[in-house]
Design a protein around this motif. Structure first.
Motif, mmCIF file in Angstrom:
data_model
loop_
_atom_site.group_PDB
_atom_site.id
_atom_site.type_symbol
_atom_site.label_atom_id
_atom_site.label_comp_id
_atom_site.label_asym_id
_atom_site.label_seq_id
_atom_site.Cartn_x
_atom_site.Cartn_y
_atom_site.Cartn_z
ATOM 1 N N PRO A 108 61.569 28.797 51.286
ATOM 2 C CA PRO A 108 62.961 28.741 51.755
ATOM 3 C C PRO A 108 63.854 29.832 51.171
ATOM 4 O O PRO A 108 64.946 30.084 51.691
ATOM 5 C CB PRO A 108 63.441 27.348 51.291
ATOM 6 N N PHE A 109 63.406 30.454 50.069
ATOM 7 C CA PHE A 109 64.228 31.471 49.407
ATOM 8 C C PHE A 109 63.776 32.889 49.730
ATOM 9 O O PHE A 109 64.276 33.850 49.147
ATOM 10 C CB PHE A 109 64.230 31.232 47.890
ATOM 11 N N ALA A 110 62.836 33.026 50.647
ATOM 12 C CA ALA A 110 62.436 34.355 51.105
ATOM 13 C C ALA A 110 63.622 35.007 51.810
ATOM 14 O O ALA A 110 64.438 34.331 52.441
ATOM 15 C CB ALA A 110 61.247 34.248 52.061
ATOM 16 N N ILE A 111 63.721 36.331 51.705
ATOM 17 C CA ILE A 111 64.908 37.035 52.196
ATOM 18 C C ILE A 111 65.159 36.762 53.681
ATOM 19 O O ILE A 111 66.305 36.517 54.093
ATOM 20 C CB ILE A 111 64.792 38.543 51.896
ATOM 21 N N VAL A 114 66.578 33.286 54.091
ATOM 22 C CA VAL A 114 67.951 33.246 53.575
ATOM 23 C C VAL A 114 68.915 33.916 54.555
ATOM 24 O O VAL A 114 70.013 33.410 54.828
ATOM 25 C CB VAL A 114 68.017 33.902 52.178
ATOM 26 N N GLU A 115 68.514 35.061 55.106
ATOM 27 C CA GLU A 115 69.379 35.762 56.064
ATOM 28 C C GLU A 115 69.641 34.909 57.306
ATOM 29 O O GLU A 115 70.718 34.971 57.897
ATOM 30 C CB GLU A 115 68.777 37.107 56.454
ATOM 31 N N ALA A 116 68.665 34.097 57.680
ATOM 32 C CA ALA A 116 68.851 33.211 58.831
ATOM 33 C C ALA A 116 69.921 32.152 58.550
ATOM 34 O O ALA A 116 70.515 31.596 59.482
ATOM 35 C CB ALA A 116 67.528 32.537 59.188
ATOM 36 N N LEU A 117 70.173 31.893 57.264
ATOM 37 C CA LEU A 117 71.201 30.921 56.870
ATOM 38 C C LEU A 117 72.602 31.535 56.828
ATOM 39 O O LEU A 117 73.591 30.810 56.714
ATOM 40 C CB LEU A 117 70.895 30.361 55.477
ATOM 41 N N ARG A 118 72.701 32.866 56.894
ATOM 42 C CA ARG A 118 73.995 33.529 56.718
ATOM 43 C C ARG A 118 75.066 33.012 57.688
ATOM 44 O O ARG A 118 76.202 32.742 57.251
ATOM 45 C CB ARG A 118 73.843 35.051 56.829
ATOM 46 N N PRO A 119 74.775 32.848 58.981
ATOM 47 C CA PRO A 119 75.809 32.316 59.885
ATOM 48 C C PRO A 119 76.290 30.918 59.478
ATOM 49 O O PRO A 119 77.477 30.603 59.617
ATOM 50 C CB PRO A 119 75.115 32.290 61.249
ATOM 51 N N THR A 120 75.379 30.096 58.955
ATOM 52 C CA THR A 120 75.760 28.760 58.486
ATOM 53 C C THR A 120 76.707 28.863 57.302
ATOM 54 O O THR A 120 77.730 28.158 57.231
ATOM 55 C CB THR A 120 74.508 27.955 58.082
ATOM 56 N N GLN A 351 62.009 35.264 36.675
ATOM 57 C CA GLN A 351 63.309 35.632 37.236
ATOM 58 C C GLN A 351 63.709 34.622 38.316
ATOM 59 O O GLN A 351 62.866 33.977 38.933
ATOM 60 C CB GLN A 351 63.301 37.048 37.771
ATOM 61 N N CYS A 352 64.996 34.505 38.521
ATOM 62 C CA CYS A 352 65.567 33.431 39.342
ATOM 63 C C CYS A 352 64.969 33.396 40.749
ATOM 64 O O CYS A 352 65.041 34.370 41.498
ATOM 65 C CB CYS A 352 67.075 33.615 39.423
ATOM 66 N N LEU A 353 64.422 32.249 41.096
ATOM 67 C CA LEU A 353 63.827 32.044 42.416
ATOM 68 C C LEU A 353 64.875 32.123 43.520
ATOM 69 O O LEU A 353 64.627 32.647 44.604
ATOM 70 C CB LEU A 353 63.157 30.660 42.434
ATOM 71 N N GLY A 354 66.077 31.617 43.236
ATOM 72 C CA GLY A 354 67.107 31.516 44.266
ATOM 73 C C GLY A 354 68.021 32.715 44.381
ATOM 74 O O GLY A 354 69.060 32.643 45.048
ATOM 75 N N GLN A 355 67.648 33.852 43.760
ATOM 76 C CA GLN A 355 68.565 34.989 43.766
ATOM 77 C C GLN A 355 68.899 35.504 45.160
ATOM 78 O O GLN A 355 70.049 35.896 45.400
ATOM 79 C CB GLN A 355 68.087 36.108 42.849
ATOM 80 N N PRO A 356 67.980 35.520 46.141
ATOM 81 C CA PRO A 356 68.394 35.955 47.483
ATOM 82 C C PRO A 356 69.488 35.058 48.082
ATOM 83 O O PRO A 356 70.421 35.548 48.719
ATOM 84 C CB PRO A 356 67.102 35.877 48.308
ATOM 85 N N LEU A 357 69.380 33.752 47.827
ATOM 86 C CA LEU A 357 70.389 32.821 48.339
ATOM 87 C C LEU A 357 71.724 33.031 47.629
ATOM 88 O O LEU A 357 72.784 33.079 48.267
ATOM 89 C CB LEU A 357 69.915 31.382 48.155
ATOM 90 N N ALA A 358 71.693 33.172 46.317
ATOM 91 C CA ALA A 358 72.926 33.395 45.557
ATOM 92 C C ALA A 358 73.612 34.682 45.998
ATOM 93 O O ALA A 358 74.835 34.708 46.201
ATOM 94 C CB ALA A 358 72.617 33.452 44.060
ATOM 95 N N ARG A 359 72.848 35.742 46.152
ATOM 96 C CA ARG A 359 73.419 37.027 46.587
ATOM 97 C C ARG A 359 74.079 36.886 47.955
ATOM 98 O O ARG A 359 75.194 37.362 48.180
ATOM 99 C CB ARG A 359 72.322 38.087 46.660
ATOM 100 N N MET A 360 73.377 36.238 48.873
ATOM 101 C CA MET A 360 73.926 36.098 50.228
ATOM 102 C C MET A 360 75.214 35.278 50.218
ATOM 103 O O MET A 360 76.206 35.639 50.858
ATOM 104 C CB MET A 360 72.876 35.476 51.147
ATOM 105 N N GLU A 361 75.219 34.163 49.489
ATOM 106 C CA GLU A 361 76.424 33.334 49.420
ATOM 107 C C GLU A 361 77.597 34.124 48.842
ATOM 108 O O GLU A 361 78.726 34.061 49.355
ATOM 109 C CB GLU A 361 76.165 32.084 48.579
#
Length: 403
Positions: A108-111, A114-120, A351-361
């Motif tokens: 779920p944290f693959a880039i 994560v990008e697919a979640l951006r509109p949400t 290193q942080c697993l959720g970093q792509p999600l954090a960056r996007m948010e």
């Protein structure tokens, strides 16, 4: 204050009055003294403090450095440097078991995911701004904006009902409060664990399209047991909202103190500059201000020093990310600089697993809030903002804003 070799300074150290965004001056003095310096914790133990960027990266990437808090020499928990748990899922395990469990929740944290979640996330951010604009002023940006965003996102990802967000936010506040007793922290951890345990049981019986169901499926398949699944879900929930919420509010507070940088961010239409601002704020600020804890499992020679097996190590982001050998003029906030080499998300296998999600948010937040409310300003004197010196995750308790 300079420290002589025969005086071992106590850790953690206080920030300077009136400088809430900068590392403690004593830490910066220690960095000048050398890349590895002994410090004393409340229990009297004396781990190594790793002060410089190159040595932090080298040691965090070294398989002889253990994240297992049961290892001899692992730095004491008595200074608030933990959340009261015995093991916080796989982040306190070493490979190969760490890697085996981590792989179970990476998808779920693959880039691309994560990008697919951006509109949400954009819809969530815009909705919260609409509510702010329609309501009274001033408003607390933490309560009305910074906390709900990552909470809504991680609830969506995990499949946790958002109706329960107050319950887990209240308990995570206790988990990270430095003045909470071990019993209070333990009670908070157990409360959230029991809540998630119940949801996992439900998902095993009736799976859905969410991360909790995926974790529950690993139990059904015999890959992990129910307790490990509960710890994994707790880690996802805690790490997914507490850290990002603090970064949203702390970043905004810092930008208020740097109006030239805020203006650059507010006026740009370039997503690359927004992304650059996120990286620079992650470098310049620091929310894990009690350091990452590790222990050496073998003797390690580094920077002319031998870290012996069974000795503890503490890695402090705030001075590694202000290392003048890596970042020119490091005490200056400059959103145009290339700060992508920072170690805000650690380094190496942990290193942080959720970093792509954090960056996007953070990109959505920093790229939207100041444009939508261009006159956004602090609604109290800067000295009245209460910073979280009392928690091991740093930020602000409240951030009154108006426009």
């Amino acid at each position: 204050m300079a420290h002589t070799a025969d005086v071992i300074p106590e850790f953690p150290m206080p920030r300077a009055s009136g400088c809430p965004f900068d590392p403690p001056p004593a830490l910066q003095e220690l960095q000048k003294q050398g890349p590895l310096v002994k410090v004393r914790l409340q229990d009297g133990s004396e781990p190594w403090l790793v002060t410089r960027y190159a040595e932090q990266r080298a040691l965090l990437g070294d398989a002889r450095v253990s994240a297992d808090n049961t290892m001899p020499g692992y730095p004491s928990k008595g200074d608030g440097g933990d959340a009261g748990e015995d093991k916080f899922s796989f982040i306190m395990l070493d490979d190969p078991e760490h890697a085996r469990q981590r792989r179970m929740v990476t998808a779920p944290f693959a880039i691309k995911r994560v990008e697919a979640l951006r509109p949400t996330v954009q819809k969530i951010v815009d909705g919260l701004i609409d509510e702010m604009l329609a309501g009274p002023q001033p408003v607390d940006l933490v309560e009305t904006f910074a906390l709900p965003i990552p909470s809504l996102v991680i609830c969506e990802l995990l499949g946790v009902p958002y109706d329960d967000h107050e319950f887990f936010q209240d308990n995570t506040k206790t988990m990270v409060h430095r003045d909470a007793t071990p019993a209070e922290r333990g009670k908070a951890v157990r409360a959230i664990a029991e809540f998630l345990s119940g949801l996992l049981v439900e998902r095993r019986a009736e799976p859905r399209d969410d991360l909790l169901s995926s974790i529950a499926g690993r139990v059904t398949a015999g890959e992990i047991d129910h307790r490990q699944a509960t710890e994994m879900a707790l880690l996802m929930l805690f790490a997914g909202h507490e850290t990002t919420a603090n970064m949203i509010a702390l970043g905004t507070a810092a930008l208020f103190q740097h109006p030239d940088q805020l203006a650059l961010l507010r006026e740009t239409d370039d997503p690359r500059l927004v992304a650059s601002a996120v990286e620079e704020l992650l470098r310049y600020l620091n929310i894990t201000h009690l350091g990452r804890r590790r222990a050496a499992t073998e003797d390690i020679e580094i920077a002319g020093q031998v870290v012996k097996a069974g000795e503890g190590l503490i890695f402090t982001n705030e001075i590694a990310n202000r290392d003048p050998d890596v970042f020119a003029d490091p005490d200056r906030l400059d959103i145009t600089r290339d700060a992508r080499r920072h170690v805000a998300f650690s380094f190496g296998v942990h290193q942080c697993l959720g970093q792509p999600l954090a960056r996007m948010e953070l990109q959505v937040v920093y790229g939207t809030l100041y444009k939508r409310i261009p006159t956004l300003r602090l609604a109290c004197p800067p000295e009245d903002v209460k910073f979280k010196h009392d928690a091991f995750i740093y930020g602000v308790h409240e951030l009154p804003v108006a426009w």
